[in-house]
Design a protein around this motif. Structure first.
Motif, short mmCIF file in Angstrom:
data_model
loop_
_atom_site.label_atom_id
_atom_site.label_comp_id
_atom_site.label_asym_id
_atom_site.label_seq_id
_atom_site.Cartn_x
_atom_site.Cartn_y
_atom_site.Cartn_z
N GLN A 293 1.33 5.16 7.88
CA GLN A 293 2.55 5.91 8.02
C GLN A 293 3.73 5.04 7.60
OE1 GLN A 293 2.71 7.22 12.11
NE2 GLN A 293 0.72 8.26 11.99
N PRO A 294 4.86 5.63 7.25
CA PRO A 294 6.02 4.81 6.86
C PRO A 294 6.41 3.79 7.92
CG PRO A 294 6.38 7.10 6.28
CD PRO A 294 5.12 7.08 7.07
N LEU B 197 0.85 -1.19 0.00
CA LEU B 197 0.00 0.00 0.00
C LEU B 197 0.88 1.24 0.00
CD1 LEU B 197 -2.48 -1.27 2.72
CD2 LEU B 197 -3.00 -1.05 0.29
N HIS B 198 0.23 2.40 -0.10
CA HIS B 198 0.96 3.66 -0.11
C HIS B 198 0.72 4.43 1.19
CE1 HIS B 198 1.02 2.65 -4.39
NE2 HIS B 198 2.02 3.51 -4.51
N GLU B 199 1.64 5.31 1.45
CA GLU B 199 1.51 6.19 2.60
C GLU B 199 0.20 6.96 2.51
OE1 GLU B 199 4.02 9.87 4.66
OE2 GLU B 199 4.96 8.60 3.11
N VAL C 148 3.14 -6.11 5.62
CA VAL C 148 2.58 -4.90 5.01
C VAL C 148 3.74 -4.00 4.57
CG1 VAL C 148 1.21 -2.82 5.39
CG2 VAL C 148 0.47 -5.01 6.36
N PHE C 149 3.76 -3.65 3.27
CA PHE C 149 4.75 -2.75 2.71
C PHE C 149 4.10 -1.40 2.46
CE2 PHE C 149 5.99 -7.03 1.51
CZ PHE C 149 7.32 -7.08 1.88
N VAL C 150 4.74 -0.34 2.92
CA VAL C 150 4.21 1.02 2.77
C VAL C 150 5.16 1.82 1.88
CG1 VAL C 150 3.49 3.12 3.96
CG2 VAL C 150 3.15 0.90 5.06
#
Length: 362
Positions: free
Chosen positions: A266-267, A187-189, A301-303
């Motif tokens: 958040q990161p 996902l993205h920040e 989970v990758f941000v």
């Protein structure tokens, strides 16, 4: 013993009631003398005062196979020289099996000797002069039954209750815990994140669940947020501000689904996640006991920061550049990515040495 006589009474009376007790007319775990005389345990039928009383935890107690249990026995009144624990097993309720004694090392029947002497799986702990605990560190299905605590009386003058019993039920561990998500999420920040933990148990007894989500990174494992057995939500120490701001929630969305929601990633949220559940049962004394605890599989989970090229597509880009170089022509790359605007996907086209942004509305 659970029976009593007045001083000076013929011992035959005592022996008669002892025989009745040993044949176990099954009085629901209460000492037999209290059923025969209908008293409260404070006075004898003829008005003599009771000076010795033995108490155990009220039953029945439910515990799971493989778990540990301790049964306490509390004597009050006259001084106690020894404690003895025996059991009438559920599958053989008329047969009394001696387990362990606080003074006699040869008290145990052969069926328990290996667990008492060898593995120390069963042992007796004295807590002061008047309290003893029977510990079983690894329960087996055949351990179910009625457990009797007995304090021998060397004076042969009986004024009170010298035995008490409690029923122990050994039930299978049926708790199941899993996460209804892929093993990896990218996902993205500032994106929202929702994950569901499924918790179930096909048990006849009435039980409650407590559920906790954990975040695990390279430095530590921290509790994110919990739902207690009484449905009270509380955030972990490092996440209380986000919870109070409404950015972190845990909700029971169905009888078996517990949903974790983070409104804005958040990161630092790039980590491993899992949920852990405990099944609780309420004992007859109104206290709650944890039957079983299990955890789910781990979700990674990758941000990514906005506009970041996903790492799994980087080799594709480099391959296209190298291929174009060998043909002495500019590379043609078409790859979508997100750029801040949540409802627009931006595409980059690299053509004839020119970067072109193409908005694709979704």
């Amino acid at each position: 013993m659970g029976v009593f006589c007045h001083a000076g009474k013929d011992m035959e009376i005592f022996l008669m009631y002892r025989s009745l007790y040993m044949y176990r007319n099954r009085y629901g775990g209460l000492p037999l003398h209290r059923k025969i005389f209908g008293g409260t345990g404070h006075h004898t039928g003829g008005g003599g005062a009771i000076s010795h009383l033995l108490r155990v935890a009220p039953g029945p107690l439910f515990r799971t196979e493989g778990s540990s249990v301790f049964l306490w026995c509390n004597a009050s009144g006259l001084s106690v020289g020894a404690f003895e624990w025996s059991v009438f097993q559920e599958h053989s309720p008329r047969r009394k099996l001696q387990i362990v004694s606080s003074v006699d090392p040869d008290f145990s029947y052969a069926i328990f000797q290996e667990r008492v002497r060898g593995k120390r799986e069963i042992y007796l702990e004295k807590v002061g002069e008047d309290i003893a605990r029977l510990h079983i560190t690894h329960l087996r299905a055949q351990d179910a039954g009625e457990y009797e605590c007995y304090t021998p009386n060397p004076t042969h003058r009986y004024h009170g209750a010298y035995s008490a019993s409690v029923t122990l039920k050994v039930i299978p561990a049926l708790l199941r815990v899993s996460v209804l998500s892929p093993q990896e999420l990218t996902l993205h920040e500032d994106d929202p994140l929702s994950m569901v933990c499924e918790v179930s148990s096909s048990r006849a007894q009435h039980t409650h669940f407590s559920v906790t989500w954990y975040r695990e990174d390279s430095d530590s494992t921290q509790p994110l947020i919990s739902l207690s057995k009484l449905s009270i939500v509380s955030a972990g120490p490092s996440f209380q501000d986000r919870h109070l701001a409404g950015q972190l929630r845990l909700e029971k969305v169905s009888p078996v689904w517990y949903q974790l929601t983070t409104s804005s990633l958040q990161p630092t949220d790039q980590a491993k996640y899992y949920c852990q559940a405990t099944e609780w049962i309420q004992d007859p004394d109104r206290t709650w006991y944890p039957l079983t605890t299990m955890r789910s599989q781990v979700i990674r989970v990758f941000v990514q920061s906005p506009g970041t090229l996903p790492m799994d597509r980087a080799p594709d880009v480099m391959s296209a550049v190298r291929s174009a170089a060998t043909r002495n022509e500019p590379p043609r790359i078409f790859f979508p990515f997100r750029l801040l605007l949540p409802l627009v996907v931006w595409a980059v086209r690299y053509d004839e040495s020119i970067l072109i942004l193409l908005p694709l509305v979704v």
